[in-house]
Design an enzyme around this catalytic site. Structure first.
Site, PDB file in Angstrom:
ATOM      1  N   CYS A 167      88.458  23.491  26.747  1.00  0.00           N
ATOM      2  CA  CYS A 167      88.384  22.060  27.084  1.00  0.00           C
ATOM      3  C   CYS A 167      87.059  21.416  26.675  1.00  0.00           C
ATOM      4  O   CYS A 167      86.951  20.192  26.668  1.00  0.00           O
ATOM      5  CB  CYS A 167      88.631  21.855  28.568  1.00  0.00           C
ATOM      6  SG  CYS A 167      90.212  22.509  29.103  1.00  0.00           S
ATOM      7  N   HIS A 198      85.617  15.147  31.042  1.00  0.00           N
ATOM      8  CA  HIS A 198      86.879  15.842  30.746  1.00  0.00           C
ATOM      9  C   HIS A 198      87.863  15.554  31.876  1.00  0.00           C
ATOM     10  O   HIS A 198      87.512  15.610  33.054  1.00  0.00           O
ATOM     11  CB  HIS A 198      86.603  17.339  30.620  1.00  0.00           C
ATOM     12  CG  HIS A 198      87.846  18.162  30.583  1.00  0.00           C
ATOM     13  ND1 HIS A 198      88.917  17.860  29.768  1.00  0.00           N
ATOM     14  CD2 HIS A 198      88.205  19.281  31.272  1.00  0.00           C
ATOM     15  CE1 HIS A 198      89.877  18.755  29.945  1.00  0.00           C
ATOM     16  NE2 HIS A 198      89.466  19.621  30.868  1.00  0.00           N
ATOM     17  N   ASN A 235      95.742  17.102  32.098  1.00  0.00           N
ATOM     18  CA  ASN A 235      94.641  17.761  31.387  1.00  0.00           C
ATOM     19  C   ASN A 235      95.123  18.112  29.969  1.00  0.00           C
ATOM     20  O   ASN A 235      95.960  18.989  29.805  1.00  0.00           O
ATOM     21  CB  ASN A 235      94.228  19.018  32.166  1.00  0.00           C
ATOM     22  CG  ASN A 235      93.099  19.794  31.508  1.00  0.00           C
ATOM     23  OD1 ASN A 235      92.738  19.536  30.369  1.00  0.00           O
ATOM     24  ND2 ASN A 235      92.555  20.760  32.231  1.00  0.00           N
TER      25      ASN A 235
END
Ligand code: COA
Length: 326
Positions: free
Chosen positions: A112, A253, A283
């Site tokens: 990520c 994020h 996500n």
């Protein structure tokens, strides 16, 4: 040498999977997902759509905004944990789709945090004069490595891509700094056990033991994410002699609303200066920050002179930050 962001772009699948849809798949509820994560829906790739599909479209949009032609691109850095194939790189496939015939292309693996890592690598190429126009892309098709019978993970993730054009130029938005960090001691708290050399996809046991899916220790990941994102953000502020009050927009994020809130609180950034879109997309791993940056840009959330702080955390563990003056 000035390093500038001259274009942003994003691309998302059309198919929406809502929390109500998930209630039909696993033992969960809209209430649980919303209160624990903030996510309401996510986008899911259709048959015939791959990581390269979204990456190429996001890149096209970023190049259109920058007014850059495909053959002007020197380098394509594509961050993903869900490449089209183990090899060749998805970056090479995107190079072919775009017709970016003069580019060198490679994939980057930092989960990520991959987009921030990509910015950091691109920054070095530009500052050294090794490249003049670079595409940095984060693209994921996480729906293909999610266990749709595991309620602990399947509610969290989604598909999509975001991209930026970075140039050594005078016009555009300045990339002031990037910082990257890794802590490999925790590699096994968030990973995909199968399909690599330890548990090859060619071994039937890999499939039978469900090793091809994302595996995560949610609580541990949560705690590390908050601490690490704070550390990366503070490093960016210190390097640029800024205080949290100087930040116009925090673009973290998009993993979990509670992680974002806790990070912003520890930093002292108020919620009106925090960009979130995870309620719509979940996500999307390395795609989440460039999608959010593109949306913030298109929504006019950033004005000339504004400082945007990008901060990421992901499997590895990896984490990092980037500071942009708009
Ligand atoms: N629906 C309903 N119940 C669920 C559920 C779901 N989708 N997922 C888990 N549960 C259950 C668990 O089974 C557990 O039940 P039990 O107490 O009977 O065992 C209970 O909810 C609480 O689980 P817990 O893991 O303590 O919940 P939590 O508050 O920590 O939230 C996460 C779980 C995954 C949302 C949270 O830990 C998290 O977001 N972690 C970070 C994940 C992440 O962002 N990863 C990517 C980082 S880049």
């Amino acid at each position: 040498m000035n390093v500038r962001i001259t274009g942003t772009g994003s691309s998302l699948p059309g198919k929406i999977l809502t929390n109500a849809d998930l209630e039909q798949l696993v033992d969960t509820s809209d209430d649980w997902i919303t209160s624990r994560t903030g996510i309401k829906e996510r986008r899911i790739a259709a048959e015939g759509e791959y990581t390269s599909t979204f990456a190429a479209e996001a890149a096209r949009r970023a190049m259109a905004m920058a007014g850059v032609q495909p053959d002007e691109i020197d380098l394509i850095i594509l961050s993903t944990v869900t490449p089209d194939f183990p090899f060749p790189s998805t970056a090479c496939i995107v190079q072919d789709i775009l017709g970016a015939t003069n580019a060198t292309a490679f994939d980057l693996s930092a989960a990520c945090s991959g987009f921030i890592y990509g910015l950091s690598v691109a920054e070095k190429y530009l500052r050294s004069g090794a490249a003049r126009k670079i595409l940095v892309i984060g693209s994921e098709t996480l729906s293909r490595i999610v266990d749709w019978q595991d309620r602990n993970t399947c509610v969290l993730f989604g598909d999509g891509a975001g991209a930026v054009v970075l140039e050594a130029s005078d016009g555009g938005h300045s990339l002031l700094s990037t910082h990257t960090f890794s802590n490999g001691s925790f590699w096994n708290l968030l990973y995909q056990p199968g399909s690599g050399s330890r548990n090859p996809a060619s071994d039937p046991r890999t499939f039978d033991k469900k090793l091809l899916y994302i595996t995560m220790e949610g609580n541990d990941v949560f705690k590390h994410a908050v601490r690490s994102m704070e550390e990366a953000a503070v490093k960016a502020l210190e390097t640029n002699s800024l205080s949290p009050d100087d930040i116009s927009l925090l673009i973290p994020h998009q993993a979990n609303r509670r992680i974002i809130d806790a990070t912003a609180k520890r930093l002292g950034v108020s919620s009106d200066r925090m960009f979130t879109n995870l309620e719509l997309y979940g996500n999307t791993s390395s795609a989440s920050i460039p999608i959010a940056l593109d949306e913030a840009n298109l929504q006019g959330r950033l004005k000339a002179g504004d400082k945007a702080l990008l901060v990421a955390f992901g499997g590895g563990f990896t984490y990092g930050s980037a500071l942009i003056e708009w």
